[in-house]
Design an enzyme around this catalytic site. Structure first.
Site, PDB file in Angstrom:
ATOM      1  N   LYS A  49       8.875 -12.596  26.722  1.00 43.87           N
ATOM      2  CA  LYS A  49       8.987 -11.669  25.582  1.00 43.87           C
ATOM      3  C   LYS A  49       9.064 -10.209  26.028  1.00 43.87           C
ATOM      4  CE  LYS A  49       6.568 -15.117  22.862  1.00 43.87           C
ATOM      5  NZ  LYS A  49       5.275 -15.539  22.272  1.00 43.87           N
ATOM      6  N   VAL A  92       5.031 -11.139  29.317  1.00 44.90           N
ATOM      7  CA  VAL A  92       5.998 -11.347  30.406  1.00 44.90           C
ATOM      8  C   VAL A  92       6.072 -12.821  30.758  1.00 44.90           C
ATOM      9  CG1 VAL A  92       6.519 -10.852  32.831  1.00 44.90           C
ATOM     10  CG2 VAL A  92       5.703  -9.015  31.337  1.00 44.90           C
ATOM     11  N   ASP A 103      -0.156 -12.014  -5.050  1.00 43.63           N
ATOM     12  CA  ASP A 103      -0.860 -12.243  -6.317  1.00 43.63           C
ATOM     13  C   ASP A 103       0.102 -12.115  -7.491  1.00 43.63           C
ATOM     14  OD1 ASP A 103      -3.139 -12.387  -4.760  1.00 43.63           O
ATOM     15  OD2 ASP A 103      -3.801 -10.341  -5.246  1.00 43.63           O
ATOM     16  N   HIS A 150       3.305 -10.254  17.099  1.00 42.39           N
ATOM     17  CA  HIS A 150       3.944 -11.429  17.664  1.00 42.39           C
ATOM     18  C   HIS A 150       5.353 -11.640  17.136  1.00 42.39           C
ATOM     19  CE1 HIS A 150       4.777 -15.734  18.477  1.00 42.39           C
ATOM     20  NE2 HIS A 150       4.301 -15.353  19.653  1.00 42.39           N
ATOM     21  N   GLU A 183       0.821  -1.209   0.000  1.00 41.58           N
ATOM     22  CA  GLU A 183       0.000   0.000   0.000  1.00 41.58           C
ATOM     23  C   GLU A 183       0.855   1.259   0.000  1.00 41.58           C
ATOM     24  OE1 GLU A 183      -3.162   0.202  -0.536  1.00 41.58           O
ATOM     25  OE2 GLU A 183      -3.509  -1.964  -0.497  1.00 41.58           O
TER      26      GLU A 183
END
Length: 358
Positions: free
Chosen positions: A326, A322, A240, A285, A134
């Site tokens: 992490k 925690v 794509d 994550h 984008e």
């Protein structure tokens, strides 16, 4: 009629409070009856309560990330010789890892992210495929304000793609294909000639170089040598185009192993590490998991609207991270439950851009 107040009712309603410590902070909002600058207004947020207080704490944590230097810490007995020189220590800063979802690049937050990258305020970026494409698509055509309630079937007939209350003409993606497919041809040729395969970050770096447009976030990431990681690079228009290209010119390889090593090593070698994550999913994550390699982040700011009752990582509060190692147990962390488009401009204005305000 009994004129005595029932003792049990009085005890329940008029229960005495325990004394509060002197360090407790009282609630107080801004006083618009007095002169108040924009920065002064933002400074009042921490005492307003609710999510305003969370935003105020986020501002404080980000400013701590920005101000930290290794020279603030004592030299450890086992310190590497590379970090014993006082000048080196004074120049060693907290590495800030910025993560965001693709919709935020579709929104006007793109220009705020560009500001951070252009002025080298972040050390690394993790985003999704849409967060990459984008940005380039906006260099080729505009995204427009619309409405959440527009009819999807009608928009489809008109070739308009809705992102919340924004619309992107499908012609923009056609323009992107015209620009991007020749780039895939060049990358495949270079791969075959050198034997060196691409990683998502080197792939994005090359696109940032070739777009050669100062309105692009990834142009500035290329210019300032800021790595951009995208573990889900194929989850969008880029995927794509790679799919179509694989039929006509098969053989292009994009290696995710190289990038997970690069991201994790950047985390592991950070003397101090901070996370600023807008939204959830992969970008949240992947950064948090990289922090595990160094036994957790030192500073963490999450901004999203996710809730934790469904067990999703996207909605999880910092304390859950925690438990996984992490985020460090003694770290400074906060989650602001809010739409990032509302609060991130305020956060940046009160931190990274505070000295650029008139």
């Amino acid at each position: 009629m009994d004129s005595q107040i029932p003792a049990d009712a009085a005890a329940a309603v008029l229960k005495r409070s325990e004394p509060l410590p002197e360090t407790v902070i009282s609630v107080q909002g801004p006083d618009f009856g007095k002169p108040l600058s924009f920065q002064g207004l933002l400074g009042t947020y921490e005492r307003i309560g609710f999510q305003a207080t969370s935003l105020g704490k986020a501002i404080e944590i980000v400013n701590r990330m920005r101000k930290w230097r290794l020279s603030d810490e004592p030299v450890l007995p086992d310190e590497s010789d590379d970090y014993t020189d006082p000048q080196v220590r004074a120049q060693t800063r907290c590495n800030i890892f910025l993560g965001y979802t693709s919709n935020l690049i579709s929104s006007g937050l793109r220009e705020i992210i560009l500001y951070l990258v252009k002025h080298k305020h972040v050390s690394a970026i993790v985003t999704t495929a849409g967060g990459i494409e984008e940005d380039f698509i906006k260099c080729l055509g505009k995204t427009y304000l619309a409405d959440f309630n527009m009819d999807g079937a009608d928009l489809r007939k008109r070739g308009l793609n809705r992102v919340g209350n924004l619309v992107i003409p499908n012609d923009n993606y056609c323009k992107f294909e015209d620009w991007f497919i020749p780039m895939l041809d060049i990358m495949l040729e270079e791969q075959n000639a050198s034997g060196q395969v691409w990683t998502p970050s080197t792939f994005i770096r090359r696109l940032g170089k070739e777009i050669n447009n100062e309105e692009s976030v990834y142009y500035w990431a290329y210019k300032n040598d800021i790595p951009v990681f995208c573990p889900a690079l194929t989850d969008g228009s880029i995927g794509d185009m790679i799919y179509f290209h694989s039929f006509r010119s098969p053989g292009l390889i994009v290696d995710i192993v190289g990038d997970i090593r690069a991201l994790n090593e950047l985390s592991r070698k950070s003397k101090k590490a901070g996370m600023i994550i807008l939204g959830g999913g992969v970008c949240k994550h992947q950064i948090a998991n990289a922090m595990l390699i160094r036994n957790g982040a030192d500073y963490s700011v999450f901004i999203n609207t996710g809730q934790e009752f469904d067990g999703s990582d996207s909605g999880a509060r910092p304390d859950e991270a925690v438990s996984w190692g992490k985020i460090r147990a003694n770290a400074e962390s906060i989650k602001v439950f809010a739409d990032a488009t509302l609060v991130f401009p305020l956060l940046v204005a009160a931190t990274f851009a505070q000295n650029s305000q008139p």
